[in-house]
Design a protein around this motif. Sequence first.
Motif, short mmCIF file in Angstrom:
data_model
loop_
_atom_site.label_atom_id
_atom_site.label_comp_id
_atom_site.label_asym_id
_atom_site.label_seq_id
_atom_site.Cartn_x
_atom_site.Cartn_y
_atom_site.Cartn_z
N VAL A 136 0.83 -1.16 0.09
CA VAL A 136 0.00 -0.01 -0.21
C VAL A 136 0.96 1.26 -0.06
CG1 VAL A 136 -1.87 1.33 1.16
CG2 VAL A 136 -1.90 -0.99 1.11
N VAL A 137 1.99 1.25 0.80
CA VAL A 137 2.98 2.39 0.57
C VAL A 137 3.27 2.59 -0.66
CG1 VAL A 137 5.05 3.09 1.25
CG2 VAL A 137 3.61 2.10 3.36
N ALA A 138 3.73 1.72 -1.34
CA ALA A 138 4.11 1.68 -2.94
C ALA A 138 3.16 2.36 -3.69
CB ALA A 138 4.45 0.33 -3.29
N MET A 139 1.77 2.18 -3.53
CA MET A 139 0.75 2.93 -4.10
C MET A 139 0.66 4.31 -3.80
SD MET A 139 -2.27 -0.09 -3.93
CE MET A 139 -3.25 0.97 -4.48
N THR A 140 1.25 4.69 -2.82
CA THR A 140 1.07 6.03 -2.17
C THR A 140 1.77 7.26 -3.37
OG1 THR A 140 2.85 6.11 -0.81
CG2 THR A 140 0.79 5.45 0.10
N GLU A 141 2.85 6.69 -4.05
CA GLU A 141 3.41 7.60 -5.02
C GLU A 141 3.23 6.81 -6.45
OE1 GLU A 141 7.31 8.02 -3.75
OE2 GLU A 141 6.88 9.22 -1.96
N SER A 142 4.03 7.24 -7.29
CA SER A 142 3.90 6.73 -8.68
C SER A 142 4.19 5.20 -8.86
CB SER A 142 4.84 7.62 -9.82
OG SER A 142 4.67 8.73 -9.80
N TYR A 143 3.21 4.53 -9.41
CA TYR A 143 3.36 2.97 -9.59
C TYR A 143 2.77 2.59 -10.87
CZ TYR A 143 -1.59 2.55 -7.99
OH TYR A 143 -3.03 2.59 -7.98
N SER A 144 3.01 1.45 -11.44
CA SER A 144 2.54 0.84 -12.36
C SER A 144 1.86 -0.43 -12.34
CB SER A 144 3.82 0.62 -13.59
OG SER A 144 4.31 1.92 -14.02
N VAL A 145 0.84 -0.57 -13.21
CA VAL A 145 -0.17 -1.85 -13.04
C VAL A 145 0.11 -2.41 -14.42
CG1 VAL A 145 -2.52 -2.80 -12.86
CG2 VAL A 145 -1.76 -0.68 -11.49
N ARG A 146 0.38 -4.04 -14.51
CA ARG A 146 0.35 -4.51 -15.44
C ARG A 146 -0.85 -4.40 -16.40
NH1 ARG A 146 3.74 -10.08 -14.21
NH2 ARG A 146 5.80 -9.08 -14.14
N SER A 147 -1.05 -4.48 -17.64
CA SER A 147 -2.23 -4.54 -18.42
C SER A 147 -1.85 -5.25 -19.77
CB SER A 147 -2.65 -3.16 -18.63
OG SER A 147 -4.04 -3.16 -19.48
N GLY A 148 -1.83 -6.69 -19.73
CA GLY A 148 -1.75 -7.45 -20.88
C GLY A 148 -0.19 -7.51 -20.78
N SER A 149 0.22 -7.18 -21.82
CA SER A 149 1.91 -7.22 -22.32
C SER A 149 2.61 -5.57 -21.76
CB SER A 149 1.97 -7.52 -23.52
OG SER A 149 1.69 -6.52 -24.52
N THR A 150 1.86 -4.80 -21.62
CA THR A 150 2.37 -3.44 -21.04
C THR A 150 1.89 -3.13 -19.78
OG1 THR A 150 0.24 -2.28 -22.09
CG2 THR A 150 1.98 -2.75 -23.49
N THR A 151 2.23 -1.93 -19.37
CA THR A 151 1.81 -1.49 -18.11
C THR A 151 1.26 0.03 -18.09
OG1 THR A 151 4.20 -0.30 -17.80
CG2 THR A 151 3.67 -2.28 -17.04
N VAL A 152 0.22 0.17 -17.30
CA VAL A 152 -0.24 1.51 -17.16
C VAL A 152 -0.23 2.22 -15.88
CG1 VAL A 152 -2.11 0.64 -18.84
CG2 VAL A 152 -2.53 0.40 -16.40
N PRO A 153 -0.15 3.64 -15.74
CA PRO A 153 0.26 4.17 -14.48
C PRO A 153 -1.09 3.69 -13.47
CG PRO A 153 0.33 5.56 -16.14
CD PRO A 153 -0.39 4.44 -17.04
N GLY A 154 -0.76 3.58 -12.37
CA GLY A 154 -1.60 3.45 -11.11
C GLY A 154 -2.35 4.90 -10.73
#
Length: 806
Positions: free
Chosen positions: A271-289
Amino acid sequence: MAEAADFQGTSPSPARRWLLRTGALIAGAPLLAGLLQLSAAPEALAAPKAAPADATGTNTVAVSLDSLSPSAPTDDDTVTVSGTVTNRGKQTITDAHVGLRVGSAPLATRSAIDSAAKRNGFDQFVDGPEVGGKYVEKFSKLASGVAQPFTISVPVKELDLGADGVYQLGVSLSGQTSAARYDQILGIQRTFLPWHPDEADTRTKTTYLWPLISTSHLTAETGPGERQTPTFLNDDLAKEISAGGRLEQMLALGKDLDVTWVIDPDLLASVVAMTESYSVRSGSTTVPGRSQAVANAWLADLETAVQGKEVVALPFADPDLASLAQNGKAVTGSLSRLKDATDVAADTVENILHVEPNTEFAWPVNGAVDPSIIKVATSAGADKVIARSDSLQENRGLSYTPTAARPIGGGTTAVVADAQLSTAFQGDMTKAESSTLAVQRFLAQSLMTNLQTDRQRSIVIAPQRMPSASQAQTMAQALTTLQGGTWSQFQDLSAAAEAKPDPNASTRIPSASAYPKSLRKQALPKSAFEEIHGTQSDLDRFKVILNRQSRVVTPFGRTMDREMSTSWRGHAAEAQGYRDGMQSYLDTLTSQVRLIEKSETKLSGRSAMIPVTVENNLVQGVDLTLRLTSQLPKRLKIDGDDDAERSIDISGGHRESVKFTTNAKANGKVDVVAQLYTKDGQKYGSPVVFTVSVTEITPTVMLVIAGGVLLLVLAGFRMYTQRKRAAARQAAEGASQDESADSTSPDEEANTEAASVVHTDGVVHTDEGDSSAEPVADAPEHPSDPAPDTASGNTDRSGTGERVDR
């Protein structure tokens, strides 16, 4: 006939009812049984639950009990029951009504509660008479398949409750059908009513664990920046901590309860990692959280909720202790990883929540233990193991539930959670009826535990690790009632573990053969721990070359902890995919530092320089050793020996050519092997093998070269002679031409032309006759060699050139 009248709905006075019950139970049971068989027909007998199409007897109507308030009434309360009745038969029911029935006597034991919960059908002597009178809800008719709601409120004094205890409370529907024109019980649902209006002389000390645990969400992948943007497998964690989500509900409900918080530090770190910039996998790419605000709010609320409460920190990522004991302890490094996960737990919780957690407890899945699990659980420093009573069972015939703490030897304490109370909310709690019945049964078991003996005991309740939102709501409802009740008081887990053990309680740890087969099938296999060990070995080789090891060691180390998580039970395919993904990513990073392939190299002479190019596509510098080895040292030597080494330090995003001096002893082809090594002498990456073709310079070639040089000298001499003659002729034509003729001497012109000659060795000589020479800049020595972006031997640090993920 008085009891028969009660059966039809009349309501005598409480005193008279008590006398009638006693007489019926002691003196008139045989006669009443015969009368009931004649008047109530077969429907009055217990019948197995049938399919709706074949609904008959007491299974004709489905009675749903959706709410009961208060759950544990006192003298002046009014009990309100609501729900629905549904005619599952084919015939319309007429002259129907719903009423309450209280069992003729309180239940005597905890096992009696379990038996009553499983009972079907209707039994007049057990289910008791209907309260009747105005405390019923009537229906003129119930059509087939149609559900009708009901609500009944009855003052407690009308329930005729006697001694303290647990009473059965039945909700029954009576009515008539076209085939049977008399009142009969066509449906019944029963639950339990805990009755203890006065303060208990001795309250049971109750510990309820409130687990904040989730599945593994973070990967080892991070971005190239200084903050190393983390990458999540999916956005499920954001959903769990958002409004209405599972973890949001656990937090919102738990903050108002007397509970011991049991927290997985990995959840907090994620959850701490989510408090700043993070990415989320979406298929073969990633999108900003985009859930930073939600993460910050959840953490702030949790920090407030746990202040002043006991917090137990599990080892990081909640490692599967049973899997380690059964399949992992023989694999090198597995137990040391458990120790590392335990060591990091306290710091993680304290840094995030600003409370000092208790790290003395180990919690095997479902509290199932055997000697090997106990040994592994305590190997990382824990001296208390949370077991469960269906694993560490009583074998001395105790008539009561003993205190949870049990000394099991070696300075270890087993804290045995009560199995019946711990599993009370494991079912589907989304339906109101399921939730209501679960709450009443839980409270009944709790009260019955208190009534077993006057001796005060400490009871621990350890629910499922990851309750759903509906399960959490049901748990909170039950605990709220328990906290306001008269027979229980809250106690921290650490206090329960330190309570004086019951000398009559069992302390015998079950054998490995007694471990549940269903749990053994879900355990992580040995191959999983072997893969984790392989990843660790690859990481150890990789980290040695890095200038900033923490950028890689920390995220990979924590991810390997997650690979051992208890949450993978029942999800073998997902667990395998998680392990494969991390290994693949590590392989990708490792391959970013490599040797550039070379084609065949030709040497025309006895001595030459051979360049080898090393590429670093990481975003941090690396330190390596490059070794060049001749496979035929009698034909070709490198730096005068069979092989030679160069230490190299390459900045991130750069490549560098390293040159080696070669000496040929004979003509022919020689294979040369270039191999990178770590500073501790381990091979790094795949070698590059290329062929060096040596061609000796013969006397004939030397003669041709000498002849060419002679021709150049003669041509220069002729040019000099011709220009001297031309100058003499110009001098004879007149003195006026002397000054202009002398302005440029033939020697200077010859020197100017000679100065423009570039020799075949690639060296430019200056017009001052300087014997020093410089190679042509940036020219690769061989067609297959890419031009380096860092000059050989240049000690200046290269630019960042960040082009990859790490």
